[in-house]
Design a protein around this motif. Structure first.
Motif, PDB file in Angstrom:
ATOM      1  N   LEU A 128       4.852   8.754   7.146  1.00  0.00           N
ATOM      2  CA  LEU A 128       4.619   7.508   6.193  1.00  0.00           C
ATOM      3  C   LEU A 128       5.352   6.292   7.030  1.00  0.00           C
ATOM      4  N   ALA A 129       6.724   6.615   7.474  1.00  0.00           N
ATOM      5  CA  ALA A 129       7.197   5.411   8.026  1.00  0.00           C
ATOM      6  C   ALA A 129       6.410   4.884   9.135  1.00  0.00           C
ATOM      7  N   GLN A 130       5.438   5.615  10.123  1.00  0.00           N
ATOM      8  CA  GLN A 130       4.952   5.256  11.083  1.00  0.00           C
ATOM      9  C   GLN A 130       3.814   4.138  10.555  1.00  0.00           C
ATOM     10  N   GLU A 131       3.199   4.564   9.464  1.00  0.00           N
ATOM     11  CA  GLU A 131       2.094   4.123   8.988  1.00  0.00           C
ATOM     12  C   GLU A 131       2.371   2.924   8.266  1.00  0.00           C
ATOM     13  N   LEU A 132       3.717   2.448   7.826  1.00  0.00           N
ATOM     14  CA  LEU A 132       4.181   1.501   6.960  1.00  0.00           C
ATOM     15  C   LEU A 132       4.385   0.470   8.358  1.00  0.00           C
ATOM     16  N   GLY A 133       4.885   0.813   9.470  1.00  0.00           N
ATOM     17  CA  GLY A 133       5.384   0.232  10.534  1.00  0.00           C
ATOM     18  C   GLY A 133       4.713  -0.968  10.892  1.00  0.00           C
ATOM     19  N   PRO A 134       3.398  -1.162  11.022  1.00  0.00           N
ATOM     20  CA  PRO A 134       2.647  -2.534  11.112  1.00  0.00           C
ATOM     21  C   PRO A 134       2.581  -3.365  10.164  1.00  0.00           C
ATOM     22  N   LEU A 135       2.598  -2.985   8.753  1.00  0.00           N
ATOM     23  CA  LEU A 135       2.752  -3.714   7.613  1.00  0.00           C
ATOM     24  C   LEU A 135       4.148  -4.408   7.519  1.00  0.00           C
ATOM     25  N   LEU A 136       5.496  -3.836   8.234  1.00  0.00           N
ATOM     26  CA  LEU A 136       6.391  -4.554   8.164  1.00  0.00           C
ATOM     27  C   LEU A 136       6.973  -4.722   9.273  1.00  0.00           C
TER      28      LEU A 136
ATOM     29  N   ALA B  98       7.245  19.937  -8.064  1.00  0.00           N
ATOM     30  CA  ALA B  98       7.069  18.792  -8.111  1.00  0.00           C
ATOM     31  C   ALA B  98       7.682  17.726  -6.994  1.00  0.00           C
ATOM     32  N   VAL B  99       6.804  16.703  -6.673  1.00  0.00           N
ATOM     33  CA  VAL B  99       7.148  15.856  -5.703  1.00  0.00           C
ATOM     34  C   VAL B  99       7.090  14.319  -6.220  1.00  0.00           C
ATOM     35  N   TYR B 100       8.176  13.638  -5.533  1.00  0.00           N
ATOM     36  CA  TYR B 100       8.313  12.206  -6.127  1.00  0.00           C
ATOM     37  C   TYR B 100       8.303  11.349  -4.991  1.00  0.00           C
ATOM     38  N   LEU B 101       7.996  10.111  -5.308  1.00  0.00           N
ATOM     39  CA  LEU B 101       8.142   9.098  -4.370  1.00  0.00           C
ATOM     40  C   LEU B 101       9.043   7.936  -5.061  1.00  0.00           C
TER      41      LEU B 101
ATOM     42  N   GLY C  65       0.736  -1.215  -0.318  1.00  0.00           N
ATOM     43  CA  GLY C  65      -0.015   0.157   0.002  1.00  0.00           C
ATOM     44  C   GLY C  65       0.836   1.205  -0.018  1.00  0.00           C
ATOM     45  N   LEU C  66       1.875   1.165  -0.266  1.00  0.00           N
ATOM     46  CA  LEU C  66       2.974   2.229  -0.368  1.00  0.00           C
ATOM     47  C   LEU C  66       2.525   3.575  -1.000  1.00  0.00           C
ATOM     48  N   ALA C  67       2.330   3.281  -2.413  1.00  0.00           N
ATOM     49  CA  ALA C  67       1.682   4.547  -3.125  1.00  0.00           C
ATOM     50  C   ALA C  67       0.479   5.175  -2.557  1.00  0.00           C
ATOM     51  N   ARG C  68      -0.391   4.264  -2.010  1.00  0.00           N
ATOM     52  CA  ARG C  68      -1.853   4.715  -1.395  1.00  0.00           C
ATOM     53  C   ARG C  68      -1.424   5.613  -0.358  1.00  0.00           C
ATOM     54  N   LEU C  69      -0.550   5.072   0.674  1.00  0.00           N
ATOM     55  CA  LEU C  69      -0.043   5.709   2.111  1.00  0.00           C
ATOM     56  C   LEU C  69       0.339   6.970   1.716  1.00  0.00           C
ATOM     57  N   ALA C  70       1.496   6.826   0.605  1.00  0.00           N
ATOM     58  CA  ALA C  70       2.283   8.144   0.731  1.00  0.00           C
ATOM     59  C   ALA C  70       1.480   9.351  -0.239  1.00  0.00           C
ATOM     60  N   ARG C  71       0.502   8.853  -1.150  1.00  0.00           N
ATOM     61  CA  ARG C  71      -0.078  10.278  -1.760  1.00  0.00           C
ATOM     62  C   ARG C  71      -0.583  11.197  -1.166  1.00  0.00           C
TER      63      ARG C  71
END
Length: 278
Positions: free
Chosen positions: A259-267, A115-118, A96-102
């Motif tokens: 974003l890192a905090q949101e990804l934490g549970p997934l990882l 311009a912003v990039y992931l 869900g990285l792109a969705r969470l980062a958007r």
């Protein structure tokens, strides 16, 4: 072996070796993708791939049959197939990285108008997973979604590199020298950018990839501290003065941390996105 084949795929695609069939398909897909939507005739694909006409024709026929490539009967040109877009969408949703980062990317673009990039790591390269265009009239669109460049080329790519363990940084600098060479970034400059990033927490690259364009990149750390992604902002150099750069860095760092905090549970299991593995 033709130089073009070296640029687009592994030696086994032309010379044999392990997984030759897959290597050749990867090579042809990369060649078709390089046409920037204009398509390529059969002999163009042969020239760029370094493969023989019979081999190329056979592989292209198979790619067309499975909708991985399209053939325009009127012009004789081959194009990368729309089916790849479906695969790309699936890749973009890994963890869900792109969705969470958007939302964070959109907040940065709205605030700073640039311009912003992931970016995510793929082997010793970085791939643009998402992009949000700013509203500033002078556009600085260094990447399209799906574009890839070696680690160390651009601020986001370098943010993925700079915060790796020293031994891995040393390996990538050593083994990636040839891939970085066409981009004109001297190793001494890259080492200085990495050293500065470790002091400030972000990478800053001014006019080294595209003249007059400055980029700033911040890593998105995983639980082990290694980057799982990077968020970068590009603008004309005049808009990246010291004060504004510090403001952008603060905002991007906050979004990267969120974003890192949101990804934490997934990882939490200790797994990392496969794209981050070599």
């Amino acid at each position: 072996m033709a130089k073009q084949a070296q640029d687009h795929g592994p030696a086994s695609a032309v010379d044999g070796g392990a997984h030759q069939s897959i290597a050749r398909l990867d090579l042809l897909m990369s060649v078709l993708a390089s046409s920037k939507g204009e398509g390529l005739k059969l002999m163009d694909v042969c020239r760029l791939s370094g493969l023989g006409k019979a081999t190329v024709h056979r592989l292209l026929t198979g790619l067309v049959q499975y909708r991985l490539a399209d053939h325009d009967d009127a012009t004789g040109r081959y194009f990368i197939g729309y089916k790849v877009l479906t695969w790309a969408a699936g890749a973009g949703e890994r963890y869900g990285l792109a969705r969470l980062a958007r939302p964070g990317l959109e907040r940065i673009a709205a605030r700073f108008e640039d311009a912003v990039y992931l970016m995510v790591r793929h082997g010793d390269e970085a791939v643009c997973l998402d992009r949000v265009e700013g509203t500033f009239p002078i556009r600085t669109l260094a990447f399209k979604v799906g574009d890839h460049r070696p680690l160390g080329v651009g601020a986001g790519n370098t943010a993925l590199l700079a915060f790796l363990p020293d031994e891995e940084v040393a390996r990538i600098l050593r083994e990636g020298a040839a891939a970085r060479a066409p981009h004109g970034i001297a190793d001494a400059d890259l080492r200085a950018i990495i050293a500065a990033a470790r002091r400030t927490g972000y990478t800053f690259v001014d006019s080294k990839v595209i003249p007059g364009i400055a980029t700033l990149g911040v890593p998105v750390p995983g639980a082990d501290g290694r980057p799982v992604a990077a968020i970068s902002v590009s603008a004309i150099s005049d808009r990246m003065g010291e004060a504004r750069r510090a403001e952008i860095a603060t905002a991007v760092t906050a979004e990267a941390a969120a974003l890192a905090q949101e990804l934490g549970p997934l990882l939490a299991s200790g797994a990392r996105p496969p794209a981050a593995r070599r």
